[in-house]
Enzyme design. Structure first.
Site, PDB file in Angstrom:
ATOM      1  N   GLU A  70      -0.968 -10.879   2.466  1.00 15.74           N
ATOM      2  CA  GLU A  70      -0.707 -10.106   3.694  1.00 15.74           C
ATOM      3  C   GLU A  70      -1.033 -10.951   4.929  1.00 15.74           C
ATOM      4  OE1 GLU A  70      -1.608  -5.601   2.009  1.00 15.74           O
ATOM      5  OE2 GLU A  70      -3.197  -6.697   3.006  1.00 15.74           O
ATOM      6  N   LYS A 105      -8.468  -4.992   6.014  1.00 15.01           N
ATOM      7  CA  LYS A 105      -7.400  -4.792   5.052  1.00 15.01           C
ATOM      8  C   LYS A 105      -7.859  -5.308   3.691  1.00 15.01           C
ATOM      9  CE  LYS A 105      -3.242  -5.786   6.049  1.00 15.01           C
ATOM     10  NZ  LYS A 105      -2.954  -4.594   5.202  1.00 15.01           N
ATOM     11  N   GLY A 134      -6.126  -2.544  -1.200  1.00 14.40           N
ATOM     12  CA  GLY A 134      -5.209  -2.691  -2.341  1.00 14.40           C
ATOM     13  C   GLY A 134      -5.254  -4.074  -2.959  1.00 14.40           C
ATOM     14  N   ASP A 187       2.664  -3.366   8.162  1.00 11.77           N
ATOM     15  CA  ASP A 187       1.686  -3.178   7.088  1.00 11.77           C
ATOM     16  C   ASP A 187       0.703  -2.069   7.470  1.00 11.77           C
ATOM     17  OD1 ASP A 187       0.249  -3.530   4.756  1.00 11.77           O
ATOM     18  OD2 ASP A 187      -0.334  -5.601   5.157  1.00 11.77           O
ATOM     19  N   GLY A 232       0.819  -1.219   0.000  1.00  8.08           N
ATOM     20  CA  GLY A 232       0.000   0.000   0.000  1.00  8.08           C
ATOM     21  C   GLY A 232       0.840   1.251   0.000  1.00  8.08           C
ATOM     22  N   SER A 233       0.161   2.395  -0.065  1.00  7.69           N
ATOM     23  CA  SER A 233       0.876   3.664  -0.179  1.00  7.69           C
ATOM     24  C   SER A 233       1.614   4.017   1.113  1.00  7.69           C
ATOM     25  CB  SER A 233      -0.098   4.782  -0.570  1.00  7.69           C
ATOM     26  OG  SER A 233      -1.171   4.832   0.344  1.00  7.69           O
ATOM     27  N   ASP A 291      -6.948  -0.478   6.290  1.00  6.19           N
ATOM     28  CA  ASP A 291      -8.011   0.426   5.839  1.00  6.19           C
ATOM     29  C   ASP A 291      -8.813   0.945   7.031  1.00  6.19           C
ATOM     30  OD1 ASP A 291      -7.487   0.157   2.979  1.00  6.19           O
ATOM     31  OD2 ASP A 291      -7.986  -1.937   3.351  1.00  6.19           O
TER      32      ASP A 291
HETATM   33  C1  5RP Z   1      -3.609  -3.628   0.786  1.00  9.46           C
HETATM   34  C2  5RP Z   1      -3.918  -3.212   2.173  1.00  9.46           C
HETATM   35  C3  5RP Z   1      -3.388  -1.895   2.627  1.00  9.46           C
HETATM   36  O1  5RP Z   1      -2.674  -2.083   3.799  1.00  9.46           O
HETATM   37  C4  5RP Z   1      -4.518  -0.953   2.901  1.00  9.46           C
HETATM   38  O2  5RP Z   1      -5.357  -0.901   1.764  1.00  9.46           O
HETATM   39  C5  5RP Z   1      -4.011   0.444   3.236  1.00  9.46           C
HETATM   40  O3  5RP Z   1      -3.387   0.996   2.112  1.00  9.46           O
HETATM   41  P1  5RP Z   1      -2.884   2.500   2.096  1.00  9.46           P
HETATM   42  O4  5RP Z   1      -1.696   2.571   2.992  1.00  9.46           O
HETATM   43  O5  5RP Z   1      -2.555   2.760   0.651  1.00  9.46           O
HETATM   44  O6  5RP Z   1      -4.006   3.374   2.571  1.00  9.46           O
HETATM   45  O7  5RP Z   1      -4.558  -3.884   2.937  1.00  9.46           O
HETATM   46  O8  5RP Z   1      -4.219  -4.848   0.479  1.00  9.46           O
END
Ligand code: 5RP
Length: 219
Positions: free
Chosen positions: A103, A94, A97, A81, A29-30, A84
């Site tokens: 994960e 989660k 992404g 990690d 993720g970002s 969301d």
């Molecule tokens: C990807 C995930 C990410 O950890 C989650 O979506 C958070 O992403 P971001 O840091 O871009 O907000 O579970 O599968």
């Protein structure tokens, strides 16, 4: 502080948590991307690194960080990690992404999970964020009907294929008051690969970026 600066701040704070010699699992993720950049900048000597997605592998390798296969590393010391949503006990949603299955595997193989988020993702009850469910393609409609029976409103994530060749249903309107129970229930539906509730694989520590700095929340 804007969201971008919060991601950078929490990425840096997480990199400071990684000791030399660590056997490390890296999420997706970002926010994790900021963590990877900060980790590379710090130049920590890691024993091994396991990735949770093709995207993360590409970013790690771009920094010259070698990625190992989980089948050859054994268990890991630490998994870092994003999420969301995360509740007061460290349970998460989660999979925004789409990397939820890998994960969860890497998290399960790790002794400790540090979750990195900005404070807007810390919630009382999980469920405002649509719950991702990774599904075997042929079971998509069947699983969607089971989600409706649970009170949810599933939506097919059009045009998206996971690293495992599967599809995602994003399920709205679920009030996740008992994350572990709902995780088990959804995971028992034939065709479900995994649900994005991390109830069993919850965080041990959350680093939450706020306007006043990075807050530590231990469970
Ligand atoms: C990807 C995930 C990410 O950890 C989650 O979506 C958070 O992403 P971001 O840091 O871009 O907000 O579970 O599968």
């Amino acid at each position: 502080m804007d969201q971008d600066s919060k991601k950078t701040a929490v990425g840096r704070a997480a990199a400071a948590e990684v000791p030399d010699g660590c056997r490390l699992g890296v999420g997706t993720g970002s926010t994790v991307n900021r963590f990877i950049d900060a980790l590379a900048e710090r130049g920590v000597a890691l024993a091994c690194v396991v990735s949770s997605s093709e995207a993360t592998t590409t970013r790690l390798q771009g920094h010259g960080i070698a990625v190992s296969d989980l089948n050859s590393t054994g268990d890991l010391d630490l998994y870092i990690d994003g999420a969301d949503e995360i509740d007061g006990a460290g349970h998460m949603i989660k999979g925004g992404g789409g990397a939820l299955t890998r994960e969860k595997i890497v998290a399960a193989a790790s002794r400790r999970f540090i979750c990195i988020v900005d404070d807007s993702k810390v919630v009382r009850v999980l469920g405002d964020f649509p719950l991702p469910v990774e599904v075997i393609p042929m079971a998509r409609s069947y699983v969607a009907r089971q989600m409706v029976k649970l009170g949810g409103l599933p939506e097919y994530r059009e045009g998206f294929v996971t690293d495992n060749g599967n599809v995602i249903l994003d399920v709205r309107h679920l009030d996740i008051v008992d994350p572990v129970r709902l995780e088990d229930r959804i995971n028992s539906i034939p065709g479900v690969v995994t649900v994005g509730i991390f109830g069993h694989q919850k965080a041990h520590l959350t680093l939450a970026a706020t306007d006043d700095g990075v807050r530590r929340i231990e469970y």
